[in-house]
Scaffold this active site. Structure first.
Site, PDB file in Angstrom:
ATOM      1  N   GLY A 111     -13.543 -24.358 -69.868  1.00  0.00           N
ATOM      2  CA  GLY A 111     -13.042 -25.179 -70.962  1.00  0.00           C
ATOM      3  C   GLY A 111     -11.531 -25.205 -71.082  1.00  0.00           C
ATOM      4  O   GLY A 111     -10.963 -26.169 -71.607  1.00  0.00           O
TER       5      GLY A 111
ATOM      6  N   GLN B 266     -13.400 -16.637 -65.435  1.00  0.00           N
ATOM      7  CA  GLN B 266     -14.501 -17.136 -64.623  1.00  0.00           C
ATOM      8  C   GLN B 266     -14.021 -18.222 -63.664  1.00  0.00           C
ATOM      9  O   GLN B 266     -14.741 -18.604 -62.753  1.00  0.00           O
ATOM     10  CB  GLN B 266     -15.583 -17.742 -65.517  1.00  0.00           C
ATOM     11  CG  GLN B 266     -16.329 -16.757 -66.386  1.00  0.00           C
ATOM     12  CD  GLN B 266     -17.266 -17.471 -67.328  1.00  0.00           C
ATOM     13  OE1 GLN B 266     -16.848 -18.039 -68.322  1.00  0.00           O
ATOM     14  NE2 GLN B 266     -18.549 -17.462 -67.024  1.00  0.00           N
ATOM     15  N   ASN B 267     -12.833 -18.732 -63.906  1.00  0.00           N
ATOM     16  CA  ASN B 267     -12.374 -19.935 -63.207  1.00  0.00           C
ATOM     17  C   ASN B 267     -11.917 -19.641 -61.782  1.00  0.00           C
ATOM     18  O   ASN B 267     -11.383 -18.567 -61.482  1.00  0.00           O
ATOM     19  CB  ASN B 267     -11.239 -20.598 -63.986  1.00  0.00           C
ATOM     20  CG  ASN B 267     -11.691 -21.038 -65.371  1.00  0.00           C
ATOM     21  OD1 ASN B 267     -12.879 -21.224 -65.601  1.00  0.00           O
ATOM     22  ND2 ASN B 267     -10.747 -21.203 -66.278  1.00  0.00           N
ATOM     23  N   ILE B 268     -12.102 -20.632 -60.925  1.00  0.00           N
ATOM     24  CA  ILE B 268     -11.695 -20.519 -59.522  1.00  0.00           C
ATOM     25  C   ILE B 268     -10.540 -21.460 -59.208  1.00  0.00           C
ATOM     26  O   ILE B 268     -10.148 -21.596 -58.055  1.00  0.00           O
ATOM     27  CB  ILE B 268     -12.881 -20.812 -58.579  1.00  0.00           C
ATOM     28  CG1 ILE B 268     -13.426 -22.220 -58.804  1.00  0.00           C
ATOM     29  CG2 ILE B 268     -13.985 -19.771 -58.774  1.00  0.00           C
ATOM     30  CD1 ILE B 268     -14.517 -22.634 -57.828  1.00  0.00           C
ATOM     31  N   ASP B 269      -9.969 -22.084 -60.246  1.00  0.00           N
ATOM     32  CA  ASP B 269      -8.924 -23.094 -60.014  1.00  0.00           C
ATOM     33  C   ASP B 269      -7.535 -22.497 -59.846  1.00  0.00           C
ATOM     34  O   ASP B 269      -6.587 -23.199 -59.489  1.00  0.00           O
ATOM     35  CB  ASP B 269      -8.906 -24.126 -61.146  1.00  0.00           C
ATOM     36  CG  ASP B 269      -8.817 -23.494 -62.537  1.00  0.00           C
ATOM     37  OD1 ASP B 269      -8.073 -22.522 -62.707  1.00  0.00           O
ATOM     38  OD2 ASP B 269      -9.514 -23.988 -63.452  1.00  0.00           O
TER      39      ASP B 269
ATOM     40  N   GLU C 116     -17.825 -25.379 -79.149  1.00  0.00           N
ATOM     41  CA  GLU C 116     -19.106 -25.037 -79.762  1.00  0.00           C
ATOM     42  C   GLU C 116     -19.246 -23.515 -79.837  1.00  0.00           C
ATOM     43  O   GLU C 116     -18.633 -22.799 -79.051  1.00  0.00           O
ATOM     44  CB  GLU C 116     -20.268 -25.615 -78.946  1.00  0.00           C
ATOM     45  CG  GLU C 116     -20.241 -27.130 -78.789  1.00  0.00           C
ATOM     46  CD  GLU C 116     -20.439 -27.869 -80.101  1.00  0.00           C
ATOM     47  OE1 GLU C 116     -21.011 -27.266 -81.039  1.00  0.00           O
ATOM     48  OE2 GLU C 116     -20.021 -29.036 -80.196  1.00  0.00           O
TER      49      GLU C 116
ATOM     50  N   ARG D 260     -20.743 -27.760 -67.811  1.00  0.00           N
ATOM     51  CA  ARG D 260     -21.978 -28.011 -68.540  1.00  0.00           C
ATOM     52  C   ARG D 260     -21.926 -29.150 -69.555  1.00  0.00           C
ATOM     53  O   ARG D 260     -22.948 -29.486 -70.152  1.00  0.00           O
ATOM     54  CB  ARG D 260     -22.422 -26.727 -69.251  1.00  0.00           C
ATOM     55  CG  ARG D 260     -22.646 -25.584 -68.284  1.00  0.00           C
ATOM     56  CD  ARG D 260     -23.023 -24.296 -68.995  1.00  0.00           C
ATOM     57  NE  ARG D 260     -22.982 -23.162 -68.078  1.00  0.00           N
ATOM     58  CZ  ARG D 260     -23.970 -22.813 -67.271  1.00  0.00           C
ATOM     59  NH1 ARG D 260     -25.079 -23.492 -67.258  1.00  0.00           N
ATOM     60  NH2 ARG D 260     -23.844 -21.771 -66.464  1.00  0.00           N
TER      61      ARG D 260
ATOM     62  N   SER E 194      -9.462 -25.510 -68.686  1.00  0.00           N
ATOM     63  CA  SER E 194      -8.884 -26.330 -67.620  1.00  0.00           C
ATOM     64  C   SER E 194      -9.233 -27.808 -67.751  1.00  0.00           C
ATOM     65  O   SER E 194      -8.804 -28.619 -66.939  1.00  0.00           O
ATOM     66  CB  SER E 194      -9.343 -25.816 -66.249  1.00  0.00           C
ATOM     67  OG  SER E 194      -8.877 -24.504 -66.009  1.00  0.00           O
TER      68      SER E 194
ATOM     69  N   PRO F  25     -13.046 -31.167 -64.774  1.00  0.00           N
ATOM     70  CA  PRO F  25     -14.182 -31.143 -65.703  1.00  0.00           C
ATOM     71  C   PRO F  25     -14.811 -29.762 -65.764  1.00  0.00           C
ATOM     72  O   PRO F  25     -14.768 -29.004 -64.802  1.00  0.00           O
ATOM     73  CB  PRO F  25     -15.156 -32.169 -65.100  1.00  0.00           C
ATOM     74  CG  PRO F  25     -14.789 -32.235 -63.650  1.00  0.00           C
ATOM     75  CD  PRO F  25     -13.309 -31.989 -63.586  1.00  0.00           C
ATOM     76  N   ASP F  26     -15.363 -29.438 -66.939  1.00  0.00           N
ATOM     77  CA  ASP F  26     -16.094 -28.179 -67.024  1.00  0.00           C
ATOM     78  C   ASP F  26     -17.462 -28.362 -66.362  1.00  0.00           C
ATOM     79  O   ASP F  26     -17.745 -29.398 -65.777  1.00  0.00           O
ATOM     80  CB  ASP F  26     -16.225 -27.693 -68.472  1.00  0.00           C
ATOM     81  CG  ASP F  26     -17.056 -28.622 -69.339  1.00  0.00           C
ATOM     82  OD1 ASP F  26     -17.689 -29.547 -68.791  1.00  0.00           O
ATOM     83  OD2 ASP F  26     -17.067 -28.420 -70.560  1.00  0.00           O
TER      84      ASP F  26
ATOM     85  N   SER G   6     -18.819 -20.913 -72.252  1.00  0.00           N
ATOM     86  CA  SER G   6     -20.123 -20.978 -72.909  1.00  0.00           C
ATOM     87  C   SER G   6     -20.799 -19.614 -72.964  1.00  0.00           C
ATOM     88  O   SER G   6     -21.825 -19.460 -73.622  1.00  0.00           O
ATOM     89  CB  SER G   6     -21.029 -21.961 -72.164  1.00  0.00           C
ATOM     90  OG  SER G   6     -21.242 -21.531 -70.835  1.00  0.00           O
TER      91      SER G   6
ATOM     92  N   CYS H 271     -15.309 -15.347 -42.755  1.00  0.00           N
ATOM     93  CA  CYS H 271     -16.441 -15.856 -41.989  1.00  0.00           C
ATOM     94  C   CYS H 271     -17.712 -15.178 -42.477  1.00  0.00           C
ATOM     95  O   CYS H 271     -17.737 -13.952 -42.661  1.00  0.00           O
ATOM     96  CB  CYS H 271     -16.225 -15.582 -40.502  1.00  0.00           C
ATOM     97  SG  CYS H 271     -17.676 -15.924 -39.479  1.00  0.00           S
TER      98      CYS H 271
ATOM     99  N   CYS I  25     -16.582 -17.851 -33.972  1.00  0.00           N
ATOM    100  CA  CYS I  25     -17.923 -17.378 -33.609  1.00  0.00           C
ATOM    101  C   CYS I  25     -18.996 -18.411 -33.925  1.00  0.00           C
ATOM    102  O   CYS I  25     -20.178 -18.214 -33.598  1.00  0.00           O
ATOM    103  CB  CYS I  25     -18.234 -16.063 -34.319  1.00  0.00           C
ATOM    104  SG  CYS I  25     -18.540 -16.237 -36.096  1.00  0.00           S
TER     105      CYS I  25
END
Length: 371
Positions: free
Chosen positions: A75, A156-159, A274, A86, A77, A83-84, A249, A184, A210
């Site tokens: 939320g 939690q974000n990976i951005d 929310e 959910r 970002s 976009p989030d 969330s 790998c 590989c």
């Protein structure tokens, strides 16, 4: 009906026996005094300040809060253009239907990735660092660092927008990993993020010499969280004196369980559109709880067992919606608006604007307008 209220807490036979024992105990539930009713209307945090955003701001300015932990989710970002996951209609999960996923979450399933890597690679290209600018919320977290009260940011974000805002890497725990490193899946060889990005942006699937797939070190469903997450969560949360929960969330575990880790004196503030992570009120009448407590004091071990379970249930989750709330605050709305209001209460508006301007200038230099 105690059988109905406590069903599932103990074996049926134990409930039957406890019901019989409790029926012999009479406890008069005291009525609330005028002073108690007045106190309920103006709650205080465990450390004495008002249980409100203004009260928390005053405590920070007075030096009563020194170890802030921030938990963040997708939320924060959204205003960057990401976009989030959910939100109906606009969330990433809704927008991934074109990949014919068996379920939206399959995009982050390690088994699905091994069979159909193209779906995640397309998403990774969209989310790859460098395309988006840190939001005012990221800048506020950086401001907490500048003010020397940020203990850690668990995200939690990976951005990686935390780093775009200038937050120190040692203060950020990427609970679900990130694009900074890649390995790998076969021989475990490390690959540079630059080489992975180059392949992704050619709309190809990265593979190792590989022949196995290369995956950014993002935690998929079915994979364990980084060791750093476990180590620092155990170290940090006992020290936490303010927990800020921003734009999540609180549906993904074990990350969501972190809200239960601070000391009981620690105030917890949720900034979100929310409610999230809300505790369930135990479905037992208050008079019956009094009877259970009295039975436990008289040595009834079954009553004691139920009392322990009730207390465990009441200690988990945020309680801002419950009458017994003593430390939780919910600020409804967009995170950016919420942190701006918080910064105003703290007297930090100009400091926040300065960081936002700095981030904007740096982003424009890295991403000049196309001629």
């Amino acid at each position: 009906d105690i059988r109905k209220s406590l069903r599932g807490s103990m074996a049926d036979k134990a409930i039957d026996e406890l019901t019989e024992n409790l029926a012999k105990v009479t406890v008069e539930a005291p009525s609330a005094s005028k002073e108690q009713k007045e106190a309920a209307g103006s709650k205080k945090a465990p450390n004495g300040y008002d249980l409100s955003l203004k009260g928390v701001a005053s405590a920070i300015k007075e030096g009563k809060i020194k170890n802030v932990i921030v938990m963040t989710g997708a939320g924060i970002s959204v205003s960057a253009g990401i976009p989030d996951f959910r939100s109906p209609g606009t969330g990433l999960y809704d927008n991934l239907q074109k990949y014919n996923l068996p379920a939206p979450e399959a995009i982050f399933s390690i088994d699905f990735f091994k069979q159909h890597p193209e779906a995640f690679c397309t998403l990774a290209k969209e989310l790859y660092p460098g395309h988006y600018k840190a939001t005012p919320t990221h800048c506020f977290i950086r401001l907490l660092e500048d003010k020397k009260i940020l203990l850690r940011n668990f995200t939690q974000n990976i951005d990686t927008l935390e780093f775009e805002a200038g937050i120190s890497r040692d203060l950020v725990v990427q609970a679900h990993g990130g694009f900074d490193t890649a390995h790998c899946l076969g021989c475990k060889k490390s690959h540079s993020p630059e080489s992975v990005k180059e392949v992704l942006f050619k709309d190809k699937v990265p593979r190792c010499d590989c022949g196995a797939l290369i995956k950014p070190d993002i935690v998929f469903f079915g994979e364990g969280l980084p060791e750093r997450f476990h180590t620092l969560s155990c170290k940090d949360f006992p020290q936490c004196d303010l927990l800020l929960i921003l734009g999540t969330s609180l549906q993904v575990h074990p990350f969501a369980n972190l809200i239960n880790r601070p000391p009981k004196e620690c105030v917890r503030v949720l900034f979100n559109r929310e409610p999230a992570g809300v505790a369930d009120e135990p479905q037992v009448d208050k008079t019956m709880i009094k009877r259970i407590e009295e039975a436990a004091r008289q040595g009834d071990m079954q009553a004691h067992a139920i009392l322990v379970q009730l207390r465990m249930a009441s200690s988990r989750g945020l309680r801002f919606n419950l009458q017994d709330n003593k430390r939780d605050i919910f600020h409804k709305g967009d995170c950016d608006d919420g942190v701006r209001e918080f910064a105003k209460l703290l007297g930090w508006e100009k400091d926040l604007d300065k960081i936002i301007e700095e981030v904007d200038t740096r982003f424009q230099k890295k991403n000049p307008p196309k001629q």
